[in-house]
Motif scaffolding. Structure first.
Motif, PDB file in Angstrom:
ATOM      1  N   CYS A   1      24.182  29.953  74.127  1.00 58.87           N
ATOM      2  CA  CYS A   1      24.074  30.475  75.528  1.00 58.87           C
ATOM      3  C   CYS A   1      22.831  31.061  75.854  1.00 58.87           C
ATOM      4  N   ARG A   2      22.153  31.627  75.005  1.00 58.37           N
ATOM      5  CA  ARG A   2      21.025  32.283  75.406  1.00 58.37           C
ATOM      6  C   ARG A   2      19.629  31.409  75.702  1.00 58.37           C
TER       7      ARG A   2
ATOM      8  N   LYS B   1      19.959  29.479  78.596  1.00 56.48           N
ATOM      9  CA  LYS B   1      19.568  29.998  79.702  1.00 56.48           C
ATOM     10  C   LYS B   1      17.914  30.100  79.899  1.00 56.48           C
ATOM     11  N   GLU B   2      17.620  30.404  78.769  1.00 61.24           N
ATOM     12  CA  GLU B   2      15.698  30.105  78.527  1.00 61.24           C
ATOM     13  C   GLU B   2      15.277  29.178  78.688  1.00 61.24           C
TER      14      GLU B   2
ATOM     15  N   GLY C   1      17.763  27.561  82.418  1.00 58.89           N
ATOM     16  CA  GLY C   1      18.016  28.149  83.364  1.00 58.89           C
ATOM     17  C   GLY C   1      19.544  28.281  84.038  1.00 58.89           C
ATOM     18  N   ILE C   2      20.347  27.867  83.142  1.00 51.50           N
ATOM     19  CA  ILE C   2      21.685  27.765  83.524  1.00 51.50           C
ATOM     20  C   ILE C   2      22.639  28.868  82.640  1.00 51.50           C
ATOM     21  N   ILE C   3      23.774  29.325  83.242  1.00 52.01           N
ATOM     22  CA  ILE C   3      24.443  30.110  82.153  1.00 52.01           C
ATOM     23  C   ILE C   3      25.820  29.492  81.922  1.00 52.01           C
TER      24      ILE C   3
ATOM     25  N   THR D   1      13.071  25.700  82.641  1.00 49.21           N
ATOM     26  CA  THR D   1      12.527  26.841  82.870  1.00 49.21           C
ATOM     27  C   THR D   1      11.625  27.521  81.520  1.00 49.21           C
TER      28      THR D   1
END
Length: 169
Positions: free
Chosen positions: A81-82, A85-86, A89-91, A133
């Protein structure tokens, strides 16, 4: 050889065994170059899989899956998940991550061969619109239909193997 000199006493009298155990014959220091854990996420939208195009070496310009190394003390699901996101850019909802398999890999970084154990997860996306991102790591995004793609466009052996075995190529 991983080291030319003992990291403890700087002696050149070292012996490497099985490419992961290094022993100093002078001071007795022993170093184990253990396997590093990494995650890769197969992001799916219907019958398509999202690949990233690597911006830099190792394997710059080849296809990859989003993911990366697991930090010390971090669970694999949290790392997946991290990293998403990095990089994108999505969770992600960690409860929707589906474990796929693991595969061994060899990761060459600045002349050091790191042996990794890559943990693969799958995640079904609700829409295909994503951005980058982490432009220092990712040159582009590419949706592919695994059964029709050329596996040789994938850089890492572990990813090539998992896509080929688990996604009908």
């Amino acid at each position: 050889m991983l080291f030319q000199f003992c990291p403890h006493c700087t002696s050149a009298k070292i012996t490497e065994t099985k490419a992961y155990r290094i022993a100093c014959n002078h001071c007795g220091f022993v170093y184990y170059h253990n396997v590093a854990a990494a995650v890769a996420v197969v992001l799916r939208y219907h019958d398509q899989v999202l690949f990233t195009v690597r911006q830099k070496d190792p394997d710059a310009g080849t296809l990859d899956l989003p993911g990366g190394f697991i930090d010390p003390g971090e669970r694999a699901e949290a790392a997946a998940c991290r990293e998403i996101k990095e990089e994108l850019g999505i969770i992600l909802d960690p409860r929707k991550l589906k474990y796929v398999t693991t595969a061994a890999n060899d990761y060459l970084y600045k002349t050091v061969h790191y042996k990794t154990l890559d943990i693969f997860f799958e995640y079904e996306l609700e829409h295909p619109e994503l951005g980058i991102t982490a432009p220092d790591e990712i040159a582009a995004l590419q949706w592919c239909h695994p059964p029709t793609m050329d596996l040789n466009t994938i850089g890492f052996i572990s990813i090539r193997k998992v896509i080929g075995e688990c996604y009908s190529i």
